[in-house]
Design an enzyme around this catalytic site. Structure first.
Site: not given
Ligand SMILES: Cc1ncc(COP(=O)(O)O)c(C=O)c1O
Length: 472
Positions: A72, A408, A198
């Site tokens: 991504g 993240c 993922h």
């Protein structure tokens, strides 16, 4: 010992056994380099070709429009770095993943102006706001499909039409929507679309970017002529095979009842937690006063020509100066799943009809207002009078993995930029937790979480002097 309950699927997911099995030969006996001309190379090349066909079915595009990459972040970076040049204008939103926000900030240093459109308090981006931000030199619009923190699905199809009418390129960060909702890049009207393996039970470090034929994207990586010169580097053959297998299984899961089952589990979890005092859902409902048509006419309207430079900084941490720009047009009808996810019909020829849409919508628990479309696995809940991080740790000690904001950003002490952009105050944003269920989630897991969350909340609140007497 009790097995752990993993409710952080938006951070990452485990590989499904079928994915591991599909990948296995390409690490061992079929280890060839897909660019080599001998038999070993041809076997690897054929595997990549098959995976490309599968991904073309997943995106609903031509095989030549699929570019394999590392995931991504790379897809998002490529969209911005690959298309924008000094003097261009770009429109994105203040609730994007940092892979977009930081790329936009870097492009700002190179003379690209960016407008960051804020969401409504529900977490929804208003397409009229995107339209209003368009300027003559707008080259790229980038909006995510599903938000990673709230799960709110954005009206990308409407935005695609706006981009098309304006002659701008349209990129969708679909990392969190892919495999969770019906998917069709033609229907979305986008030129670029990033996904990551993922997040859908595939391997980490591999993904794909849909690049519509004719989109003049400059490659991020140069070197070999891989991926039709759009992404240099020896193909990650096992990863690509794993991505395709994960995508295939994700497509099946959109038809086999997994999504409604997951939505029901999520809703039961949400309802159970909301029974606690001082709790609420971030991004589940849009209340009447927030829609585009209800705002007071005197409310500030962002002038696309005026605030270009202010726009360079997303409104992260700027709750006091937060302004919603949702004026004018009638409110969109996002009350039903179908209206947010129309049946797709302009599809890849090999894609079975049933995969093109019509998935039963996730119901939404909680209080008043019009339901906002969300992916079925996610809920983001605030807990007054406690620190979200303390609750994450307390639940971890009880064997439950959840996240306080975007994984993240874990380790960062700043409250979530997404929740802040939705208008939450810092304390409430800090006291918010994301529960994101795996597709394999069970009733027993929900039972357990509903047992430990109230205990942990009660315990932490008992330690908090601020909570005393305020939550009766
Ligand atoms: C919405 C969104 N975009 C992009 C990314 C980055 O994807 P990757 O981890 O594959 O680099 C993430 C990861 O959390 C995400 O949630």
């Amino acid at each position: 010992m009790r097995p752990r309950v993993y409710m952080d699927a938006n951070a990452t997911t485990p590989l499904l056994p079928e994915v591991v099995e599909a990948m296995r030969p390409y690490w061992m006996e079929r280890f060839g380099n897909a660019s080599s001309i001998h038999l070993d190379g041809q076997q690897a090349h054929a595997a990549v070709d098959r995976a490309r066909e599968t991904m073309a079915g997943f995106f609903n595009c031509h095989a030549a429009e699929v570019v394999f990459n590392s995931g991504g972040t790379e897809g998002d970076n490529t969209a911005l770095f690959g298309l924008l040049r000094p003097g261009d204008h770009c429109i994105t939103t203040s609730i994007e993943h940092s892979a977009i926000l930081q790329a936009a900030q870097r492009m700002a240093q190179n003379g690209v102006e960016t407008t960051f459109v804020d969401p409504a308090p529900s977490g929804l981006i208003d397409p009229a706001e995107i339209e209003r931000a368009i300027r003559p030199h707008t080259r790229l619009i980038s909006v995510m499909l599903a938000n990673n923190e709230t799960g709110v699905l954005q009206p990308v199809e409407e935005i695609g039409k706006i981009a098309g009418a304006a002659g701008a390129f349209f990129h969708i960060d679909a990392v969190q929507g892919a495999g969770k909702v019906p998917f069709d890049v033609r229907r979305f009207g986008c030129h670029l679309c990033s996904i990551s393996a993922h997040k859908m039970h595939g391997p980490k470090g591999v993904g794909a970017l849909f690049v519509r034929r004719g989109t003049p994207i400059e490659p991020l990586l140069v070197g070999g002529s891989h991926e039709r010169r759009r992404r240099a580097g020896t193909e990650n053959v096992p990863g690509i095979v794993g991505l395709a297998k994960a995508a295939e299984l994700a497509m099946l899961s959109l038809e086999d009842g997994t999504i409604p089952r997951l939505a029901a589990l999520r809703d039961r979890l949400e309802k159970g937690i909301l029974a606690l005092p001082g709790t609420g859902v971030n991004g589940a409902r849009q209340s009447a006063p927030e829609g585009r048509h209800e705002n007071s006419p005197g409310q500030a309207q962002r002038s696309p020509g005026k605030d270009a430079n202010n726009d360079l900084a997303p409104r992260r941490g700027a709750a006091n100066s937060f302004v919603h720009h949702n004026l004018g047009a009638p409110a969109p009808d996002f009350g039903t799943w179908e209206s947010a996810n129309p049946i797709f019909n302009d599809c890849h020829p090999e894609r079975p009809r049933a995969q093109r849409g019509g998935v039963e919508g996730p119901a939404v628990a909680s209080s008043n207002g019009i339901p906002v479309p969300r992916v079925a696995n996610t809920t983001n809940i605030w807990f007054d009078q406690l620190e979200g991080e303390a609750l994450v740790i307390a639940l971890d000690l009880k064997g439950v993995s959840v996240s306080g904001g975007s994984a993240c950003h874990s380790g960062a002490t700043e409250p979530s930029h997404v929740l802040m952009a939705m208008g939450l105050d810092r304390n409430r944003a800090r006291a918010s937790l994301r529960f994101s269920l795996l597709k394999t989630a069970t009733e027993a897991e929900i039972d357990y979480v509903l047992q430990v969350v109230p205990q942990a909340v009660e315990h932490l609140r008992a330690l908090s002097p601020a909570a005393a007497g305020t939550l009766g």
